[in-house]
Design a protein around this motif. Sequence first.
Motif, PDB file in Angstrom:
ATOM      1  N   ARG A 211      -5.133  -0.918  -2.542  1.00 26.64           N
ATOM      2  CA  ARG A 211      -6.791  -0.598  -2.608  1.00 26.64           C
ATOM      3  C   ARG A 211      -7.744  -1.223  -2.945  1.00 26.64           C
ATOM      4  N   GLU A 245      -6.468  -4.340   7.977  1.00 26.21           N
ATOM      5  CA  GLU A 245      -7.483  -4.012   7.382  1.00 26.21           C
ATOM      6  C   GLU A 245      -7.417  -4.506   5.457  1.00 26.21           C
ATOM      7  N   ALA A 282      -0.978   5.398   1.886  1.00 26.09           N
ATOM      8  CA  ALA A 282      -2.329   6.053   2.347  1.00 26.09           C
ATOM      9  C   ALA A 282      -2.736   5.306   3.768  1.00 26.09           C
ATOM     10  N   ARG A 285      -2.487   7.381   5.948  1.00 22.61           N
ATOM     11  CA  ARG A 285      -3.166   8.716   6.414  1.00 22.61           C
ATOM     12  C   ARG A 285      -5.285   8.133   6.863  1.00 22.61           C
ATOM     13  N   HIS A 286      -5.150   6.596   6.584  1.00 24.61           N
ATOM     14  CA  HIS A 286      -6.299   6.197   6.879  1.00 24.61           C
ATOM     15  C   HIS A 286      -6.562   5.078   7.388  1.00 24.61           C
TER      16      HIS A 286
END
Length: 574
Positions: A211, A245, A282, A285-286
Amino acid sequence: MKTAILCFSAPGERTARKLALTTDETVVRVAPGSLSKTVSKLWGESDALVFLSSLGIAVRASAPHLRDKAEDPAVIVVTEDGGMILPVTGCHLGGGRDLAELLAKRLGTEVLLTTSSDRAGLAAPDLLASRRNWTLLGRDSLPSVNRRLLEQGCLLWWSDIPDSFPPLPDEYSRTDFRDAAAVIISPHRFSQAPGQVRLIPRCIAAGMGCRKGIPPETLRTVLFRALEEQDLLPESLAEIRTIPEKQDEPGLRALAAELGVPLCCVDRETLLSLGSDFTPSAASRHFGLPGAAEPCAASAGTLLGPRISQDGATAALALLSRHAGGKLSILGTGPGNGDYLTLQGRRVLEEADAVIGYRFYVELLPPEWLEGKTVESYVMGEEEKRVDRAIFLAEQGNKVVLLSGGDPVLFGLAGLALRKARGRVPAEPVPGITAAQAAGIMVGAPYVNGLVLLSLSDYLQPWKNVRRALEGAALSGLTAALYNPVKRGLGEKLAEVRTIFSSRGYSVACLVRDAGRPGASVLRIPLSELDAGRVDMRTLILLPGSSVEQEGNVLIDRRGYRTERADREGCRKT
């Protein structure tokens, strides 16, 4: 290596300046009575200390600081006249022997080797560890192992992993029996027997995700937990991989820097090509990716298990399918011979195992710079072939230099090589001097206000795009440098150059042939006389801008300084 070169006299300093070719090599002139204080300061800051002095001076100055040959900087003595080089301490684990040989090449002299295995031409295990950036365990057994190497001329070695590292020297023979081996090569946690030394190869890639804002301490905990669950030693880590990312995530960058490994970004195309047989995450999904940690690790080799997840961070491990330690440098060789190579470029070339390039660029380099290296030459038109070959050799664990004339980012191979190397091997461009810089000083100072660089070649882009760029260059009023006047349709292309630039007030063309090379020449002609019979691929066309004036035999661009303005006003009144 961060190297301090200590000198004590004017002759010694002259020799020291010949040795210091990179920003990592600093010349220190030692004032009388300050040697002890100087060495105390430099000892903890340097990877090597080079004394331009007698052996006695170096020994007395270094002896109080010697603690551990794996941690101490290497100590090397060079005579003030540069006639002899002697590695004193840290010859193997400290990298002293290889540094001494590098310095000897720069001076054209010999190294006096005193270590028995070196003199016998045998690579001791600690020398292997230093050269490959591997960790060595079992140093208490090293003297007996090295003695066996000297007496028998060979050593048996055993490993529990595939050959994810470059081949060992000929004096090493593989055995299937761990107890029979003198050298163990393994990334796993276990104790070697008495009389054995252990080499830990960097053969593990870690895929990581997190994160935003996860601190490096948390990431480190997750990574080390993943290593422990696979019974892997932290010293076996070769690189950390992540998704685009997360490539700028401060915690990941800090962790990679702490561990001394590269942080590699795996592009989306590579990740998507791996399929979707990974633990949902994640990132799915992102970002529309099959995951972060697991696919990033799998892109490097054989995935060793599912990811570890904790406190917003994930880690997965893979055994590298390529040889670790390889690297690709795309080197700009400048427009001519070695005189135009930057200091960084010289260092990269010195450290290279293999050099790949267009034949003409290879032949321009001094032959002695290529001694002891694998050198492969290619003809024009084989750009993709040499890029692919360079990446392949880097994947085998070699430090590879891919030659690109001038600057690799300007009409060079940097873009193609970086794109093909992404996710496969670490790659970086090494800047070079471009032909326009060498040509500019031959005619004076024709682009103080700026310079437009364009290629006339339409082999890789349509001519309409080239023409649009020419129109923009002429509109700028700046000096323009036109590269690559290829034969195809050259007459028609130069006719358009004449039309476009003359309509904006340009009137002169400087044809600089072989800029930066022996026999370089300059031909200054009216722009109206620019035609295909005057230029070839070795010609750079310089079109002086609107603020460039001829003063004597040189062209000088007026920047607008006070005296320049005054001179111009005086000329107008006259």
